[in-house]
Write a protein that holds these residues in place. Structure first.
Motif, mmCIF file in Angstrom:
data_model
loop_
_atom_site.group_PDB
_atom_site.id
_atom_site.type_symbol
_atom_site.label_atom_id
_atom_site.label_comp_id
_atom_site.label_asym_id
_atom_site.label_seq_id
_atom_site.Cartn_x
_atom_site.Cartn_y
_atom_site.Cartn_z
ATOM 1 N N GLN A 103 0.823 -1.207 0.000
ATOM 2 C CA GLN A 103 0.000 0.000 0.000
ATOM 3 C C GLN A 103 0.856 1.255 0.000
ATOM 4 O OE1 GLN A 103 -2.217 -1.065 3.523
ATOM 5 N NE2 GLN A 103 -4.112 -1.312 2.377
ATOM 6 N N LEU A 104 1.858 1.293 0.872
ATOM 7 C CA LEU A 104 2.676 2.486 0.997
ATOM 8 C C LEU A 104 3.406 2.799 -0.303
ATOM 9 C CD1 LEU A 104 3.882 4.778 2.584
ATOM 10 C CD2 LEU A 104 5.485 3.163 3.638
ATOM 11 N N GLY A 105 3.950 1.788 -0.939
ATOM 12 C CA GLY A 105 4.625 2.025 -2.203
ATOM 13 C C GLY A 105 3.691 2.572 -3.269
ATOM 14 N N THR A 106 2.508 1.988 -3.348
ATOM 15 C CA THR A 106 1.523 2.459 -4.324
ATOM 16 C C THR A 106 1.096 3.891 -4.029
ATOM 17 O OG1 THR A 106 0.701 0.197 -4.596
ATOM 18 C CG2 THR A 106 -0.718 1.978 -5.369
ATOM 19 N N PHE A 107 0.911 4.213 -2.741
ATOM 20 C CA PHE A 107 0.474 5.558 -2.374
ATOM 21 C C PHE A 107 1.515 6.604 -2.767
ATOM 22 C CE2 PHE A 107 -2.345 4.051 1.435
ATOM 23 C CZ PHE A 107 -3.083 3.275 0.561
ATOM 24 N N VAL A 108 2.773 6.302 -2.499
ATOM 25 C CA VAL A 108 3.839 7.245 -2.862
ATOM 26 C C VAL A 108 3.836 7.489 -4.370
ATOM 27 C CG1 VAL A 108 6.338 7.545 -3.007
ATOM 28 C CG2 VAL A 108 5.303 6.749 -0.875
ATOM 29 N N ALA A 109 3.778 6.419 -5.143
ATOM 30 C CA ALA A 109 3.784 6.568 -6.604
ATOM 31 C C ALA A 109 2.554 7.316 -7.086
ATOM 32 C CB ALA A 109 3.869 5.192 -7.259
ATOM 33 N N SER A 110 1.408 7.039 -6.479
ATOM 34 C CA SER A 110 0.168 7.713 -6.872
ATOM 35 C C SER A 110 0.251 9.214 -6.621
ATOM 36 C CB SER A 110 -1.012 7.121 -6.094
ATOM 37 O OG SER A 110 -2.208 7.824 -6.356
ATOM 38 N N LEU A 111 0.730 9.583 -5.445
ATOM 39 C CA LEU A 111 0.839 11.006 -5.113
ATOM 40 C C LEU A 111 1.858 11.710 -5.999
ATOM 41 C CD1 LEU A 111 0.760 10.709 -1.231
ATOM 42 C CD2 LEU A 111 -1.014 11.745 -2.662
ATOM 43 N N ALA A 113 -5.986 11.864 3.374
ATOM 44 C CA ALA A 113 -5.357 11.384 2.151
ATOM 45 C C ALA A 113 -5.123 9.885 2.208
ATOM 46 C CB ALA A 113 -4.038 12.118 1.916
ATOM 47 N N VAL A 114 -4.714 9.382 3.380
ATOM 48 C CA VAL A 114 -4.510 7.946 3.541
ATOM 49 C C VAL A 114 -5.811 7.190 3.287
ATOM 50 C CG1 VAL A 114 -4.075 6.131 5.255
ATOM 51 C CG2 VAL A 114 -2.504 8.074 5.058
ATOM 52 N N GLU A 115 -6.920 7.686 3.842
ATOM 53 C CA GLU A 115 -8.208 7.007 3.627
ATOM 54 C C GLU A 115 -8.585 7.004 2.154
ATOM 55 O OE1 GLU A 115 -9.618 5.330 6.169
ATOM 56 O OE2 GLU A 115 -7.805 6.033 7.177
ATOM 57 N N GLU A 164 1.135 3.632 10.489
ATOM 58 C CA GLU A 164 2.333 3.497 9.665
ATOM 59 C C GLU A 164 2.219 4.336 8.391
ATOM 60 O OE1 GLU A 164 4.167 -0.767 9.927
ATOM 61 O OE2 GLU A 164 1.994 -0.983 9.954
ATOM 62 N N LEU A 165 1.075 4.260 7.725
ATOM 63 C CA LEU A 165 0.891 5.002 6.479
ATOM 64 C C LEU A 165 0.902 6.503 6.730
ATOM 65 C CD1 LEU A 165 -1.891 2.718 4.967
ATOM 66 C CD2 LEU A 165 0.445 2.940 4.098
ATOM 67 N N GLN A 166 0.263 6.944 7.791
ATOM 68 C CA GLN A 166 0.233 8.376 8.104
ATOM 69 C C GLN A 166 1.629 8.905 8.415
ATOM 70 O OE1 GLN A 166 -2.532 8.677 11.362
ATOM 71 N NE2 GLN A 166 -4.275 8.015 10.119
ATOM 72 N N GLU A 167 2.334 8.215 9.299
ATOM 73 C CA GLU A 167 3.657 8.695 9.683
ATOM 74 C C GLU A 167 4.644 8.620 8.524
ATOM 75 O OE1 GLU A 167 4.239 10.368 12.339
ATOM 76 O OE2 GLU A 167 2.187 10.018 13.037
ATOM 77 N N ALA A 168 4.505 7.607 7.694
ATOM 78 C CA ALA A 168 5.384 7.477 6.532
ATOM 79 C C ALA A 168 5.176 8.627 5.555
ATOM 80 C CB ALA A 168 5.142 6.144 5.838
ATOM 81 N N LEU A 169 3.917 8.921 5.224
ATOM 82 C CA LEU A 169 3.650 9.983 4.259
ATOM 83 C C LEU A 169 3.982 11.353 4.834
ATOM 84 C CD1 LEU A 169 0.380 8.847 2.452
ATOM 85 C CD2 LEU A 169 2.752 8.639 1.705
ATOM 86 N N ARG A 170 3.724 11.569 6.119
ATOM 87 C CA ARG A 170 4.114 12.845 6.733
ATOM 88 C C ARG A 170 5.628 13.045 6.621
ATOM 89 N NH1 ARG A 170 0.304 11.803 11.240
ATOM 90 N NH2 ARG A 170 -1.470 13.229 11.002
#
Length: 415
Positions: A257-265, A285-287, A369-375
């Motif tokens: 999920q995290l990898g996909t989210f980074v690429a998407s953003l 944004a995570v949701e 994890e997703l929130q802290e990673a993207l922040r």
């Protein structure tokens, strides 16, 4: 009203394959939308050769996930349909139904309570910052998957369970094999499953020896051993199965999920810089990213316990039913303009973590994890960009899918 019974493995026919043609790309197969519109409950053939019903509308998927007439325990029955090449194994939460599922799930609630997990948030934030250091120090282009999105959840779940982090390459390789979708690799996948069970068995045995020598319990596996040895609430098969389920589920999903989210953003319309400037928008944004980006090209399998009707189609008792969460989360009947990334979307009743009794136990951990990673990433690298076009990113062909590599140019660092 349509009506058909499930078939076992067989030869060629006119059924759609599942995963659908056009899968394993950044955008979903266009067939998802067509099926939702005209054939919301349709028979498909899985990679194991079984026939099952594929359900794509939001309300139907929600019903399959919550209605007790759709069983998970029956997935391990002889001859039951399979979604992948490996047959689910008994003893774990994903192969239980209430009331047994309810009883054993309670044993895990303390280890995944909001209070406990929120206490881990500062440590997870610090871990994300240290991994960002690794990204900054890497050669350009740097691979976000290898250096950040996979190490973070693996280290977190190792900490919670008490699994040695130095074993990560072994169990990550076995896990990747277990989730494979190639029938030619079914024997290798079963062997990897055996290896994982043996690994967890040895680890639990070593922990049991230490606990009997007087070491105080300090992780979730220790607690489960106590539930087994002192209170008889788990047998040995369940103990190993629980540990395996928590270990694999604790990193495979979040890493992808995290990898996909980074690429998407990074491939979006400026959302990366928006989050860098407005970190308060990250939770929403995570949701939205959870809703928009499917974790699986198939879905969650259930077995009907009796004849049931969904969207005018009669499903017979014993039929396999695949709840296509990725399709449901883009249903225009549930989400206005569903194919658009809207990081301020509210409400957002997505089904990314499931629904009903099997709602993901680790959902809050994943969110942290997703929130802290993207922040951390948006704040530290506000000018990050993809090193290749989004269309050139390759996908892993697996039950839990994600990008193989995410090459980026980090840009100037902000501290």
């Amino acid at each position: 009203m349509a009506d058909a019974a499930s078939d076992g493995p067989s030869g060629s026919d006119d059924l759609l394959s599942c995963p659908l043609p056009g899968s394993f790309r950044f955008e979903p197969s266009p067939l998802w939308a067509r099926l939702r519109e005209s054939s919301p409950v349709v028979r498909v053939r899985t990679v194991s050769g079984h026939v099952a019903w594929l359900v794509t509308r939001y309300e139907d998927v929600r019903a399959v996930l919550s209605d007790k007439r759709f069983s998970r325990a029956l997935m391990i029955a002889p001859g039951a349909p399979q979604a992948g090449v490996t047959k689910p194994r008994r003893g774990s939460l994903p192969t239980m139904d209430p009331p047994e599922h309810t009883r054993v799930r309670k044993l895990l609630t303390a280890g995944f309570s909001h209070r406990y997990l929120e206490g881990l948030r500062p440590w997870i934030r610090d871990l994300a910052e240290r991994l960002a250091d690794d990204l900054a120090a890497a050669d350009t282009p740097a691979d976000v998957r290898a250096l950040f999105s996979q190490p973070l959840p693996i280290r977190v779940i190792c900490q919670i369970l008490g699994v040695p982090y130095e074993d990560r390459e072994r169990f990550a390789a076995w896990s990747a094999s277990v989730y494979g979708l190639s029938p030619d690799e079914a024997d290798a996948a079963d062997d990897s499953y055996d290896q994982l069970e043996a690994y967890l068995g040895r680890l639990l045995a070593a922990k049991r020896v230490e606990l009997r020598k007087g070491r105080a319990p300090d992780d979730l596996l220790d607690q489960l051993i106590g539930a087994s040895d002192e209170h008889g609430r788990l047998d040995e098969e369940q103990l190993v199965a629980f540990g395996l389920n928590l270990l694999i589920g604790g990193f495979e999903t979040t890493a992808n999920q995290l990898g996909t989210f980074v690429a998407s953003l990074l491939g979006g319309q400026g959302e990366w810089r928006t989050l860098a400037a407005h970190p308060d928008l990250v939770p929403g944004a995570v949701e939205e990213l959870l809703r928009l980006h499917r974790l699986s090209e198939t879905g969650q399998l259930r077995i009907a316990t009796e004849d049931i009707e969904l969207s005018g189609t009669r499903i017979r008792g014993g039929d396999g039913v695949i709840a296509a969460i990725g399709a449901a989360n883009r249903d225009p009947g549930a989400f206005p303009d569903p194919d658009r990334l809207d990081i301020t979307r509210s409400p957002n009743p997505h089904l990314a973590f499931g629904h009903g009794p099997h709602f993901c136990l680790g959902a809050h951990l994943a969110r942290i994890e997703l929130q802290e990673a993207l922040r951390t990433l948006t704040r530290t690298f506000p000018g990050m960009r993809l090193a290749v076009p989004t269309a050139e990113l390759g996908w892993r062909r697996a039950l839990i899918s994600g990008l193989e590599r995410i090459p980026v140019v980090c840009g100037p660092r902000q501290d």
